[in-house]
Design a protein around this motif. Structure first.
Motif, PDB file in Angstrom:
ATOM      1  N   THR A 139      31.365  49.887  41.739  1.00 27.17           N
ATOM      2  CA  THR A 139      32.399  48.864  41.790  1.00 27.17           C
ATOM      3  C   THR A 139      33.227  49.115  43.043  1.00 27.17           C
ATOM      4  O   THR A 139      32.929  50.035  43.815  1.00 27.17           O
ATOM      5  CB  THR A 139      33.277  48.879  40.520  1.00 27.17           C
ATOM      6  N   THR A 140      34.240  48.304  43.276  1.00 25.79           N
ATOM      7  CA  THR A 140      35.122  48.482  44.432  1.00 25.79           C
ATOM      8  C   THR A 140      36.569  48.419  43.972  1.00 25.79           C
ATOM      9  O   THR A 140      36.883  47.817  42.944  1.00 25.79           O
ATOM     10  CB  THR A 140      34.897  47.384  45.485  1.00 25.79           C
ATOM     11  N   TYR A 141      37.442  49.034  44.764  1.00 26.07           N
ATOM     12  CA  TYR A 141      38.864  48.981  44.396  1.00 26.07           C
ATOM     13  C   TYR A 141      39.391  47.548  44.460  1.00 26.07           C
ATOM     14  O   TYR A 141      40.281  47.167  43.699  1.00 26.07           O
ATOM     15  CB  TYR A 141      39.685  49.911  45.284  1.00 26.07           C
ATOM     16  N   GLN A 142      38.814  46.715  45.356  1.00 25.65           N
ATOM     17  CA  GLN A 142      39.255  45.318  45.422  1.00 25.65           C
ATOM     18  C   GLN A 142      38.948  44.585  44.121  1.00 25.65           C
ATOM     19  O   GLN A 142      39.762  43.797  43.630  1.00 25.65           O
ATOM     20  CB  GLN A 142      38.576  44.600  46.585  1.00 25.65           C
ATOM     21  N   SER A 143      37.775  44.853  43.550  1.00 27.52           N
ATOM     22  CA  SER A 143      37.416  44.205  42.301  1.00 27.52           C
ATOM     23  C   SER A 143      38.292  44.708  41.160  1.00 27.52           C
ATOM     24  O   SER A 143      38.685  43.936  40.281  1.00 27.52           O
ATOM     25  CB  SER A 143      35.939  44.473  41.980  1.00 27.52           C
ATOM     26  N   VAL A 144      38.607  46.002  41.170  1.00 31.16           N
ATOM     27  CA  VAL A 144      39.493  46.556  40.134  1.00 31.16           C
ATOM     28  C   VAL A 144      40.856  45.864  40.189  1.00 31.16           C
ATOM     29  O   VAL A 144      41.446  45.536  39.157  1.00 31.16           O
ATOM     30  CB  VAL A 144      39.652  48.081  40.307  1.00 31.16           C
ATOM     31  N   GLU A 145      41.354  45.615  41.387  1.00 32.24           N
ATOM     32  CA  GLU A 145      42.649  44.935  41.530  1.00 32.24           C
ATOM     33  C   GLU A 145      42.590  43.512  40.984  1.00 32.24           C
ATOM     34  O   GLU A 145      43.524  43.052  40.322  1.00 32.24           O
ATOM     35  CB  GLU A 145      43.067  44.926  43.006  1.00 32.24           C
ATOM     36  N   VAL A 146      41.480  42.817  41.249  1.00 32.71           N
ATOM     37  CA  VAL A 146      41.350  41.440  40.767  1.00 32.71           C
ATOM     38  C   VAL A 146      41.261  41.398  39.244  1.00 32.71           C
ATOM     39  O   VAL A 146      41.845  40.529  38.593  1.00 32.71           O
ATOM     40  CB  VAL A 146      40.099  40.769  41.394  1.00 32.71           C
ATOM     41  N   VAL A 147      40.549  42.360  38.665  1.00 36.29           N
ATOM     42  CA  VAL A 147      40.341  42.369  37.216  1.00 36.29           C
ATOM     43  C   VAL A 147      41.593  42.844  36.467  1.00 36.29           C
ATOM     44  O   VAL A 147      41.764  42.539  35.286  1.00 36.29           O
ATOM     45  CB  VAL A 147      39.120  43.247  36.876  1.00 36.29           C
ATOM     46  N   ASN A 148      42.469  43.566  37.169  1.00 33.95           N
ATOM     47  CA  ASN A 148      43.695  44.077  36.541  1.00 33.95           C
ATOM     48  C   ASN A 148      44.923  43.537  37.268  1.00 33.95           C
ATOM     49  O   ASN A 148      45.695  44.298  37.874  1.00 33.95           O
ATOM     50  CB  ASN A 148      43.699  45.610  36.584  1.00 33.95           C
ATOM     51  N   PRO A 149      45.164  42.231  37.224  1.00 36.20           N
ATOM     52  CA  PRO A 149      46.235  41.631  38.035  1.00 36.20           C
ATOM     53  C   PRO A 149      47.642  42.036  37.614  1.00 36.20           C
ATOM     54  O   PRO A 149      48.579  41.886  38.402  1.00 36.20           O
ATOM     55  CB  PRO A 149      46.010  40.123  37.828  1.00 36.20           C
ATOM     56  N   ALA A 150      47.802  42.552  36.405  1.00 36.38           N
ATOM     57  CA  ALA A 150      49.144  42.903  35.934  1.00 36.38           C
ATOM     58  C   ALA A 150      49.649  44.215  36.528  1.00 36.38           C
ATOM     59  O   ALA A 150      50.841  44.542  36.398  1.00 36.38           O
ATOM     60  CB  ALA A 150      49.158  42.995  34.404  1.00 36.38           C
ATOM     61  N   PHE A 151      48.769  44.969  37.199  1.00 37.45           N
ATOM     62  CA  PHE A 151      49.158  46.278  37.729  1.00 37.45           C
ATOM     63  C   PHE A 151      49.306  46.239  39.243  1.00 37.45           C
ATOM     64  O   PHE A 151      48.535  45.572  39.936  1.00 37.45           O
ATOM     65  CB  PHE A 151      48.121  47.337  37.354  1.00 37.45           C
ATOM     66  N   VAL A 152      50.293  46.984  39.745  1.00 39.15           N
ATOM     67  CA  VAL A 152      50.505  47.132  41.183  1.00 39.15           C
ATOM     68  C   VAL A 152      49.827  48.432  41.610  1.00 39.15           C
ATOM     69  O   VAL A 152      50.189  49.511  41.110  1.00 39.15           O
ATOM     70  CB  VAL A 152      52.009  47.180  41.528  1.00 39.15           C
ATOM     71  N   PRO A 153      48.836  48.380  42.511  1.00 38.67           N
ATOM     72  CA  PRO A 153      48.065  49.578  42.861  1.00 38.67           C
ATOM     73  C   PRO A 153      48.905  50.756  43.352  1.00 38.67           C
ATOM     74  O   PRO A 153      48.495  51.907  43.196  1.00 38.67           O
ATOM     75  CB  PRO A 153      47.120  49.075  43.967  1.00 38.67           C
ATOM     76  N   THR A 154      50.067  50.488  43.937  1.00 35.71           N
ATOM     77  CA  THR A 154      50.911  51.568  44.446  1.00 35.71           C
ATOM     78  C   THR A 154      51.879  52.100  43.393  1.00 35.71           C
ATOM     79  O   THR A 154      52.652  53.012  43.676  1.00 35.71           O
ATOM     80  CB  THR A 154      51.717  51.080  45.667  1.00 35.71           C
ATOM     81  N   LYS A 155      51.836  51.543  42.190  1.00 34.10           N
ATOM     82  CA  LYS A 155      52.758  51.971  41.138  1.00 34.10           C
ATOM     83  C   LYS A 155      52.004  52.293  39.853  1.00 34.10           C
ATOM     84  O   LYS A 155      52.386  51.889  38.760  1.00 34.10           O
ATOM     85  CB  LYS A 155      53.813  50.882  40.882  1.00 34.10           C
ATOM     86  N   LEU A 156      50.933  53.044  39.998  1.00 36.76           N
ATOM     87  CA  LEU A 156      50.133  53.419  38.839  1.00 36.76           C
ATOM     88  C   LEU A 156      50.690  54.687  38.206  1.00 36.76           C
ATOM     89  O   LEU A 156      51.251  55.545  38.891  1.00 36.76           O
ATOM     90  CB  LEU A 156      48.677  53.652  39.258  1.00 36.76           C
ATOM     91  N   GLU A 157      50.523  54.806  36.906  1.00 36.89           N
ATOM     92  CA  GLU A 157      51.023  55.978  36.189  1.00 36.89           C
ATOM     93  C   GLU A 157      49.898  56.618  35.383  1.00 36.89           C
ATOM     94  O   GLU A 157      49.009  55.924  34.866  1.00 36.89           O
ATOM     95  CB  GLU A 157      52.166  55.590  35.253  1.00 36.89           C
ATOM     96  N   VAL A 158      49.947  57.945  35.285  1.00 39.47           N
ATOM     97  CA  VAL A 158      48.976  58.669  34.480  1.00 39.47           C
ATOM     98  C   VAL A 158      49.040  58.163  33.037  1.00 39.47           C
ATOM     99  O   VAL A 158      50.112  57.998  32.464  1.00 39.47           O
ATOM    100  CB  VAL A 158      49.263  60.182  34.521  1.00 39.47           C
ATOM    101  N   GLY A 159      47.886  57.888  32.469  1.00 37.40           N
ATOM    102  CA  GLY A 159      47.813  57.354  31.109  1.00 37.40           C
ATOM    103  C   GLY A 159      47.617  55.854  31.052  1.00 37.40           C
ATOM    104  O   GLY A 159      47.270  55.322  29.984  1.00 37.40           O
TER     105      GLY A 159
END
Length: 251
Positions: A139-159
């Protein structure tokens, strides 16, 4: 005379730009956000396989890989020609991992084909590192971002729990009639070419080109059409002296 010269110049420019456009089109790659599919294609969803390579330090046992793909160890060991689900693995040992492929409409401009896998973020993880290292560019990080639109890639949290879309495709009706039962997801390595991949699967190179085109680059996911999975030649691995893994196995 001047008008004729202007016409010739215009014609030259027209064909020059047409040539550049044609070259660009012939080299166009699939979108990094995923592979499009038809939501009404009757063969979706389907069971297919991803080709995976065991890797240190975290994925040298079937339990770890099984957890990553939400399957059982036996579901990997049987198609991978491994005698026991508890057998240790070595670096780059080839595996067939079963996945369920679906056609997913994410928004009006994105209908893509992928296996929906849940992943819980760990310390040090990013969309990019998990996509490239743990899922090995399936997969690619771009696709992960599209599939998870509610999350900001620079503000991810463990868990945090995300969907990682492993790229896949289901055979269409024509392919099924031609005895293509699986389109195996395979990431092309820098040392490989389409001919070597075809040889590994026991098929003709043209069969891969017919499905993927012939402009595949290293680390692109391609789809290998097969009637059945080839038998993987597994290395002889010495029994491990380490204590049994305490990792849980998904049923």
């Amino acid at each position: 005379m001047r008008n004729k010269s202007q016409c010739l110049s215009f014609s030259f420019l027209f064909f020059f730009f047409f040539f550049l456009f044609s070259c660009h089109q012939s080299q166009a790659q699939p979108s990094t956000t995923g592979y499009t599919c038809s939501a009404n294609q009757t063969t979706y969803p389907c069971r297919t396989y991803a080709f995976y390579r065991a890797s240190a330090p975290d994925f040298l046992d079937l339990a770890s890989i099984a957890d990553l793909f939400s399957v059982s160890r036996r579901m990997i060991s049987e198609p991978s020609n491994i005698s026991s689900p508890s057998s240790p693995l070595i670096q780059n040992q080839p595996l067939f991992v079963p996945i369920t492929c679906s056609c997913n409409t994410l928004n009006p401009s994105h209908t893509i084909s992928f296996a929906n896998l849940s992943y819980t973020l760990k310390s040090g993880d990013t969309f990019y590192s998990v996509s490239t290292n743990k899922y090995q560019n399936l997969t690619t990080y771009q696709s992960v971002e599209v599939v998870n639109p509610a999350f900001v890639p620079t503000k991810l949290e463990v868990g945090d729990v995300f969907i990682f879309p492993v790229f896949c495709k289901c055979p269409d009706q024509t392919q099924l009639r031609n005895r293509v039962n699986y389109l195996v997801s395979y990431v092309l390595q820098p040392s490989e070419n389409l001919s070597s991949v075809a040889s590994r699967f026991g098929i003709e190179t043209q069969a891969i080109i017919d499905v993927n085109g012939n402009n595949i680059r290293p680390f692109d996911t391609l789809f290998v059409p097969v009637a059945r999975l080839p038998e993987l030649k597994q290395p002889a691995v010495a029994p491990s002296s380490a204590p049994p893994s305490r990792k849980t196995e998904r049923k």
